[in-house]
Scaffold this motif. Sequence first.
Motif: not given
Length: 365
Positions: A278-303
């Motif tokens: 929370e202090e570092a500003g990560w999503p607090m609802m399903l944090p690992a899941y949320s971050v994993s899907k944010m980077v999936i979007n990035l990876y999709t665009r890179i590919m």
Amino acid sequence: MRHLGLRASASSPCRVRVRPCASAPPLSPSRLQQRVTFPATAVRATRASSPHHRLDAVRHNDAEAIPERLAVVTGANKGVGLEVCRQLALQGVTVILTARDEKRGKDATETLRHESQLPNIIFHQLDIRDDDGVTSLAWYIKNRYGKLDILVNNAAVSGIVADEEGLKALNIDAETWTSGRAANLLKEVFQNANDEALNCLNTNYYGCKRVTEALLPLLKLSTSGARIVNASSLASELKRMPNEKLRNDLSNIDVWDEDRIEAVLNTFLEDLKSGRLEEAGWPMMLPAYSVSKMVINLYTRIMARRYPEMRINCVRPGFVKTDINWNLGVLTPEQGARGPVMLALLPDDGPTGCYFDQTEMVNVW
């Protein structure tokens, strides 16, 4: 949120003409680091000493045995993945249904083959976290079919230890859940365990990447035009990232590659272990899941930038009633499968490097 109005039905391929979202020159492949081990992108022979990885088929010499379109769907023994297999098979696609649990995967395949009368469904066991299993799948496809046309990366986990009885007692409605306003309520019933978060990242991002890289040589040989569909989530949308600097960085595709994604994930894990999410500003609802899907979007665009000849997109199936959300969703798997199926059957001039909310293209960057 701006909707760009791209729609299609589940029963027919998308017929649209949209300027591709990814038009920048290809990126250089990045060096993979050590936190999670990946297979080589080239297809390797499996270990002959292991019966689990022994092939049960050889290449067919008869050209008629090679399907016009061949698809792989991960995490496909239930829910949206199973329905994606069914809908693709109904469109005449030969589908390799993969699942981590061999019995469940075989049972699901038999149900589709016999009860739904879809003989063009094949089962292959796959744990997307396992290098040898991913290599075995690539080797099987290479030897039996010699190419791949569609990859649907559907497998995912929530990254949370949940008190399911306590969760049901909260009786959270769908709008509160999907808006993210349930985060504070869920603190009472969710536990952000380090091991679960690591498994979530290894499945949702690294597993997707592992499978994609192993099957890329076969997708490049597609005779109908390669399609990659990555399952995303409403939780991936950048407005849900409290860290303003990271939110702005995530929207700038020009500065990202896989090494930088991995660095961000390592930082996330460090903050999780030290109790600083929370202090570092990560999503607090399903944090690992949320971050994993944010980077999936990035990876999709890179590919999509790296392989402009392919159609590579990510899609939110919708708030579907499945195990991953403890069956709190409101849509059926049939409804949730429509977006992924539409993107798997895009025409050659269809969009690439884009995010879809079900069957609508949405600007979330």
